[in-house]
Motif scaffolding. Structure first.
Motif, PDB file in Angstrom:
ATOM      1  N   MET A 108     -61.811   9.317  40.519  1.00 59.26           N
ATOM      2  CA  MET A 108     -61.256   7.984  40.275  1.00 59.26           C
ATOM      3  C   MET A 108     -59.771   8.045  39.915  1.00 59.26           C
ATOM      4  SD  MET A 108     -63.719   5.699  40.622  1.00 59.26           S
ATOM      5  CE  MET A 108     -63.420   4.319  39.559  1.00 59.26           C
ATOM      6  N   SER A 109     -59.389   9.026  39.096  1.00 61.31           N
ATOM      7  CA  SER A 109     -58.011   9.096  38.617  1.00 61.31           C
ATOM      8  C   SER A 109     -57.064   9.720  39.636  1.00 61.31           C
ATOM      9  CB  SER A 109     -57.942   9.888  37.315  1.00 61.31           C
ATOM     10  OG  SER A 109     -58.206  11.262  37.558  1.00 61.31           O
ATOM     11  N   LYS A 110     -57.619  10.451  40.603  1.00 62.01           N
ATOM     12  CA  LYS A 110     -56.831  11.117  41.641  1.00 62.01           C
ATOM     13  C   LYS A 110     -55.789  12.059  41.045  1.00 62.01           C
ATOM     14  CE  LYS A 110     -57.595   7.371  44.835  1.00 62.01           C
ATOM     15  NZ  LYS A 110     -57.049   6.295  45.605  1.00 62.01           N
ATOM     16  N   LYS A 111     -56.127  12.638  39.901  1.00 64.72           N
ATOM     17  CA  LYS A 111     -55.232  13.590  39.252  1.00 64.72           C
ATOM     18  C   LYS A 111     -55.240  14.897  40.032  1.00 64.72           C
ATOM     19  CE  LYS A 111     -53.879  15.645  35.054  1.00 64.72           C
ATOM     20  NZ  LYS A 111     -53.778  15.711  33.686  1.00 64.72           N
ATOM     21  N   ILE A 112     -54.100  15.556  40.078  1.00 64.70           N
ATOM     22  CA  ILE A 112     -53.983  16.824  40.784  1.00 64.70           C
ATOM     23  C   ILE A 112     -53.931  17.943  39.746  1.00 64.70           C
ATOM     24  CG2 ILE A 112     -52.533  18.212  42.301  1.00 64.70           C
ATOM     25  CD1 ILE A 112     -51.544  15.545  43.503  1.00 64.70           C
ATOM     26  N   TYR A 113     -54.883  18.874  39.839  1.00 62.82           N
ATOM     27  CA  TYR A 113     -54.967  20.000  38.925  1.00 62.82           C
ATOM     28  C   TYR A 113     -54.634  21.302  39.644  1.00 62.82           C
ATOM     29  CZ  TYR A 113     -57.782  17.250  35.582  1.00 62.82           C
ATOM     30  OH  TYR A 113     -58.231  16.326  34.682  1.00 62.82           O
ATOM     31  N   SER A 114     -53.955  22.197  38.931  1.00 62.77           N
ATOM     32  CA  SER A 114     -53.912  23.587  39.383  1.00 62.77           C
ATOM     33  C   SER A 114     -55.252  24.187  38.952  1.00 62.77           C
ATOM     34  CB  SER A 114     -52.746  24.331  38.733  1.00 62.77           C
ATOM     35  OG  SER A 114     -52.988  24.515  37.353  1.00 62.77           O
ATOM     36  N   LEU A 115     -55.578  25.372  39.445  1.00 60.08           N
ATOM     37  CA  LEU A 115     -56.862  25.976  39.092  1.00 60.08           C
ATOM     38  C   LEU A 115     -56.951  26.276  37.603  1.00 60.08           C
ATOM     39  CD1 LEU A 115     -57.470  28.313  42.157  1.00 60.08           C
ATOM     40  CD2 LEU A 115     -58.379  26.030  41.715  1.00 60.08           C
ATOM     41  N   SER A 116     -55.855  26.721  37.000  1.00 61.65           N
ATOM     42  CA  SER A 116     -55.887  27.005  35.559  1.00 61.65           C
ATOM     43  C   SER A 116     -55.992  25.718  34.743  1.00 61.65           C
ATOM     44  CB  SER A 116     -54.664  27.821  35.134  1.00 61.65           C
ATOM     45  OG  SER A 116     -53.473  27.135  35.441  1.00 61.65           O
ATOM     46  N   GLU A 117     -55.328  24.651  35.180  1.00 63.37           N
ATOM     47  CA  GLU A 117     -55.456  23.359  34.489  1.00 63.37           C
ATOM     48  C   GLU A 117     -56.886  22.841  34.584  1.00 63.37           C
ATOM     49  OE1 GLU A 117     -51.004  21.392  35.084  1.00 63.37           O
ATOM     50  OE2 GLU A 117     -52.510  21.149  36.661  1.00 63.37           O
ATOM     51  N   LEU A 118     -57.474  22.968  35.766  1.00 60.65           N
ATOM     52  CA  LEU A 118     -58.858  22.537  35.944  1.00 60.65           C
ATOM     53  C   LEU A 118     -59.782  23.301  35.003  1.00 60.65           C
ATOM     54  CD1 LEU A 118     -61.048  20.937  37.494  1.00 60.65           C
ATOM     55  CD2 LEU A 118     -61.172  22.886  39.064  1.00 60.65           C
ATOM     56  N   MET A 119     -59.608  24.613  34.937  1.00 61.90           N
ATOM     57  CA  MET A 119     -60.452  25.427  34.066  1.00 61.90           C
ATOM     58  C   MET A 119     -60.320  24.971  32.609  1.00 61.90           C
ATOM     59  SD  MET A 119     -60.567  29.558  33.475  1.00 61.90           S
ATOM     60  CE  MET A 119     -58.879  29.653  32.921  1.00 61.90           C
ATOM     61  N   ASN A 120     -59.093  24.756  32.157  1.00 59.42           N
ATOM     62  CA  ASN A 120     -58.882  24.316  30.767  1.00 59.42           C
ATOM     63  C   ASN A 120     -59.493  22.943  30.509  1.00 59.42           C
ATOM     64  OD1 ASN A 120     -57.551  26.687  30.045  1.00 59.42           O
ATOM     65  ND2 ASN A 120     -55.560  25.879  30.663  1.00 59.42           N
ATOM     66  N   GLU A 121     -59.381  22.030  31.459  1.00 60.01           N
ATOM     67  CA  GLU A 121     -59.994  20.703  31.318  1.00 60.01           C
ATOM     68  C   GLU A 121     -61.521  20.802  31.266  1.00 60.01           C
ATOM     69  OE1 GLU A 121     -58.727  17.556  30.933  1.00 60.01           O
ATOM     70  OE2 GLU A 121     -56.748  18.461  30.702  1.00 60.01           O
ATOM     71  N   LEU A 122     -62.088  21.666  32.110  1.00 60.84           N
ATOM     72  CA  LEU A 122     -63.547  21.836  32.114  1.00 60.84           C
ATOM     73  C   LEU A 122     -64.034  22.449  30.812  1.00 60.84           C
ATOM     74  CD1 LEU A 122     -64.061  23.049  35.777  1.00 60.84           C
ATOM     75  CD2 LEU A 122     -64.807  20.869  34.807  1.00 60.84           C
ATOM     76  N   VAL A 123     -63.286  23.414  30.278  1.00 59.39           N
ATOM     77  CA  VAL A 123     -63.661  24.028  28.995  1.00 59.39           C
ATOM     78  C   VAL A 123     -63.613  22.973  27.892  1.00 59.39           C
ATOM     79  CG1 VAL A 123     -62.909  25.686  27.238  1.00 59.39           C
ATOM     80  CG2 VAL A 123     -63.024  26.381  29.633  1.00 59.39           C
TER      81      VAL A 123
END
Length: 160
Positions: A108-123
């Motif tokens: 929904m937000s269409k935010k763009i994550y790098s792989l490390s940002e995604l990992m930190n958000e998931l944690v």
């Protein structure tokens, strides 16, 4: 100079085959021709692993993400041309149902994550989910206990 580095870093068998080749670019072309088919099958196997990987119950989110990122990096080294958004989608696809809201918010937000940002958000998300489920369990446990021990109030009996 490049030719010397290449010859120094390859096996003795390849060294003897390549020592008479004049240019470093010719050596690289020859090596690419020799090992291209092996790279293709390795790339296909790595892609199969990525698509079939699901986060196992009890696995830490960080461990799972690191394993997926490692596979994605291997795929990139082997010549696969995946963009960052596709890589994020592959990781999100591997997550369990408990991350459904995170996936929905991401789409929904269409935010763009790098792989490390995604990992930190998931944690961080897993930490919030884990805490809220613990709080819900604690609240449920506390409401199942009687709050008063008055004998005259109907329905307030201790169940053993």
């Amino acid at each position: 100079m490049a030719k010397c580095y290449i010859l120094a870093s390859i096996s003795n068998v390849l060294y003897h085959q390549m020592q008479d080749v004049g240019l470093a670019s010719d050596i690289m072309l020859s090596l690419k021709e020799m090992f291209a088919k092996q790279g293709r099958s390795t790339r296909q196997e790595t892609m199969r692993q990525i698509y079939n990987t699901k986060m196992a119950k009890g696995t830490l989110v960080r461990e799972h993400c690191l394993r997926m990122i490692s596979n994605l990096n291997t795929l990139e080294v082997l010549g696969a041309d995946d963009d960052g958004a596709s890589q994020v989608d592959m990781i999100l696809h591997s997550l369990p149902e408990s991350f459904k809201e995170f996936k929905l918010n991401y789409n929904m937000s269409k935010k763009i994550y790098s792989l490390s940002e995604l990992m930190n958000e998931l944690v961080a998300t897993k930490g919030i989910l884990g805490t809220s489920s613990v709080d819900a369990n604690m609240a449920e446990a506390s409401t199942s206990q009687p709050k008063s021990k008055d004998k005259g109030v109907p329905g307030d009996q201790k169940v053993e």
